[in-house]
Design an enzyme around this catalytic site. Structure first.
Site, PDB file in Angstrom:
ATOM      1  N   GLU A  96      32.801  12.618  -8.119  1.00 44.21           N
ATOM      2  CA  GLU A  96      32.422  12.881  -6.649  1.00 44.21           C
ATOM      3  C   GLU A  96      32.703  12.317  -5.896  1.00 44.21           C
ATOM      4  O   GLU A  96      32.177  12.116  -4.559  1.00 44.21           O
ATOM      5  CB  GLU A  96      30.042  12.787  -7.243  1.00 44.21           C
ATOM      6  CG  GLU A  96      29.898  11.355  -7.465  1.00 44.21           C
ATOM      7  CD  GLU A  96      28.240  10.511  -6.893  1.00 44.21           C
ATOM      8  OE1 GLU A  96      27.922  12.272  -6.765  1.00 44.21           O
ATOM      9  OE2 GLU A  96      28.151   9.869  -7.567  1.00 44.21           O
ATOM     10  N   TYR A  97      33.250  10.784  -5.525  1.00 42.67           N
ATOM     11  CA  TYR A  97      33.462  10.404  -4.773  1.00 42.67           C
ATOM     12  C   TYR A  97      34.308  10.486  -3.665  1.00 42.67           C
ATOM     13  O   TYR A  97      35.328  11.609  -3.611  1.00 42.67           O
ATOM     14  CB  TYR A  97      34.683   8.667  -4.920  1.00 42.67           C
ATOM     15  CG  TYR A  97      34.031   7.776  -5.928  1.00 42.67           C
ATOM     16  CD1 TYR A  97      32.235   7.851  -6.153  1.00 42.67           C
ATOM     17  CD2 TYR A  97      34.729   6.517  -6.314  1.00 42.67           C
ATOM     18  CE1 TYR A  97      31.937   7.262  -6.668  1.00 42.67           C
ATOM     19  CE2 TYR A  97      34.042   6.044  -6.984  1.00 42.67           C
ATOM     20  CZ  TYR A  97      33.170   5.918  -7.754  1.00 42.67           C
ATOM     21  OH  TYR A  97      32.486   4.518  -8.091  1.00 42.67           O
ATOM     22  N   HIS A  98      33.420  10.762  -2.217  1.00 43.33           N
ATOM     23  CA  HIS A  98      33.317  11.937  -0.762  1.00 43.33           C
ATOM     24  C   HIS A  98      34.367  13.072  -1.198  1.00 43.33           C
ATOM     25  O   HIS A  98      35.266  13.871  -0.890  1.00 43.33           O
ATOM     26  CB  HIS A  98      35.006  10.823  -0.509  1.00 43.33           C
ATOM     27  CG  HIS A  98      35.035   9.618   0.108  1.00 43.33           C
ATOM     28  ND1 HIS A  98      34.391   9.176   1.122  1.00 43.33           N
ATOM     29  CD2 HIS A  98      35.134   8.373  -0.787  1.00 43.33           C
ATOM     30  CE1 HIS A  98      34.522   7.589   1.174  1.00 43.33           C
ATOM     31  NE2 HIS A  98      34.910   7.494  -0.280  1.00 43.33           N
ATOM     32  N   GLY A 100      35.596  14.911  -3.982  1.00 44.15           N
ATOM     33  CA  GLY A 100      36.362  14.839  -4.765  1.00 44.15           C
ATOM     34  C   GLY A 100      37.699  14.340  -3.897  1.00 44.15           C
ATOM     35  O   GLY A 100      39.014  14.390  -4.801  1.00 44.15           O
ATOM     36  N   LYS A 124      35.443   8.683 -13.509  1.00 43.78           N
ATOM     37  CA  LYS A 124      34.173   9.123 -14.172  1.00 43.78           C
ATOM     38  C   LYS A 124      33.310  10.664 -14.258  1.00 43.78           C
ATOM     39  O   LYS A 124      34.088  11.349 -12.870  1.00 43.78           O
ATOM     40  CB  LYS A 124      32.854   8.745 -13.334  1.00 43.78           C
ATOM     41  CG  LYS A 124      33.534   6.982 -13.272  1.00 43.78           C
ATOM     42  CD  LYS A 124      32.842   6.352 -12.651  1.00 43.78           C
ATOM     43  CE  LYS A 124      32.920   4.497 -12.400  1.00 43.78           C
ATOM     44  NZ  LYS A 124      33.749   4.347 -10.986  1.00 43.78           N
TER      45      LYS A 124
END
Length: 342
Positions: A96-98, A100, A124
């Protein structure tokens, strides 16, 4: 340069025996044992064993969220390349960071010059259910431009029922991915409440890793160091430390009178495999690489004195916003799923 009360370790006050025992209730390893874990690594940055996995990782980890924050893709890639050259070989990320972008840019960086083969790559997934976890694993591999990750972790374990949902759903997807060669090791992360970690550790599954906040603030409030770290250590589970400066951009440990250097050294002095750090620019990269290369563990007395100094600001948890449910820290994807099913 700002001076902090404990930049000069020779000036540390001698803590009482009670404060030492309190500060180190969950940890019996400092100095000699930590050094015994280490071996020389690339660029002079030491490595440590990742629990019982047989893998070794750099004691400094490259944080995936910060890897692309406030930078262009090209700037991010240059920094990641330099990090590997300096000997930082543990790379962190999350689905989920930014939205994708963090995985996509890291994938581009590691595809170049054969760098994928030089790093231990972790990501993750946010989903707890089978279908969601299976889909996110494949999406992460596509973004990261690799056929496997070295470590897959369930992200932000902190919601009621997480352990049960993962046991009944997501874990099957992770095990299938491991069987297919897409994943080498499996673990989980979280930063809100040690009880959530202990519930996961009570599941009938042998986790390879656990990621948790470990810093001088945590030692005084709802402490992962005292509640979770000893369990992992006893079982030979690889521990990944995060939020060594208290999380966020403002380094809350500084508000408690502890410098960034000592904050990092405290986390590295614990019996952990790596300390994952948020690195925003080249200045921070060089600072962290130098700190890791020249790392000397704190003694018990030094560590306890730092915890004691920080305790007046740390005791009520207000500097650790990620432990406060009202602050909303966690997995945005899973939060949306829970709201939709409420």
């Amino acid at each position: 340069m700002t001076r902090f009360p404990f930049d000069d370790l020779n000036s540390l006050p001698r803590p009482t025996r009670r404060s030492v025992l309190s500060a180190l209730a969950g940890v019996a390893a400092f100095a000699d044992e930590v050094l015994a874990m280490q071996q020389p690594g690339a660029g002079g940055i030491p490595t440590r064993p990742l629990g019982k996995t047989g893998a070794r990782v750099s004691i400094l980890g490259y944080g995936g969220w910060h890897a692309v924050a406030n930078k262009t893709d090209e700037e991010s890639i240059r920094l990641m390349h330099e990090a590997v050259d300096l000997g930082i070989t543990f790379f962190d990320n999350a689905w989920e960071y930014h939205d994708g972008r963090a995985e996509e840019v890291m994938g581009r960086a590691l595809q170049q010059n054969g760098l994928r083969g030089k790093v231990f790559l972790m990501t993750k997934v946010c989903a707890r259910d089978y279908e969601g976890a299976r889909r996110q694993i494949d999406e992460s591999l596509r973004r990261l431009r690799t056929d496997h990750v070295d470590l897959l972790q369930f992200h932000a374990i902190q919601y009621e029922g997480d352990a049960k949902r993962i046991l009944e759903g997501g874990l099957k997807a992770a095990l299938e991915a491991k069987e297919a060669g897409k994943v080498r090791f499996i673990g989980f992360t979280g930063h809100r409440d040690p009880k959530a970690h202990l519930e996961m550790l009570d599941l009938p599954f042998a986790w390879d890793t656990v990621q948790m906040p470990l810093n001088v603030l945590d030692a005084s409030y709802r402490s992962f160091e005292q509640a979770v770290l000893p369990v992992c250590r006893k079982r030979g589970i690889g521990v990944l430390a995060m939020k060594a400066l208290g999380g966020g951009m403002e380094a809350p440990v500084i508000q408690a009178g502890v410098s960034a250097e000592l904050g990092r050294r405290y986390a590295m002095s614990l019996p952990v495999a790596t300390v994952i750090c948020g690195i925003l620019n080249r200045e921070q990269l060089l600072f962290h690489a130098s700190l890791a290369r020249n790392f000397k563990p704190l003694s018990r007395r030094e560590a306890a004195a730092i915890v004691r100094r920080a305790r007046p600001e740390a005791a009520d948890g207000r500097l650790e916003a990620y432990k406060d449910p009202k602050q909303g820290y966690g997995c945005s994807y899973h939060s949306r799923v829970l709201r939709a099913n409420a």
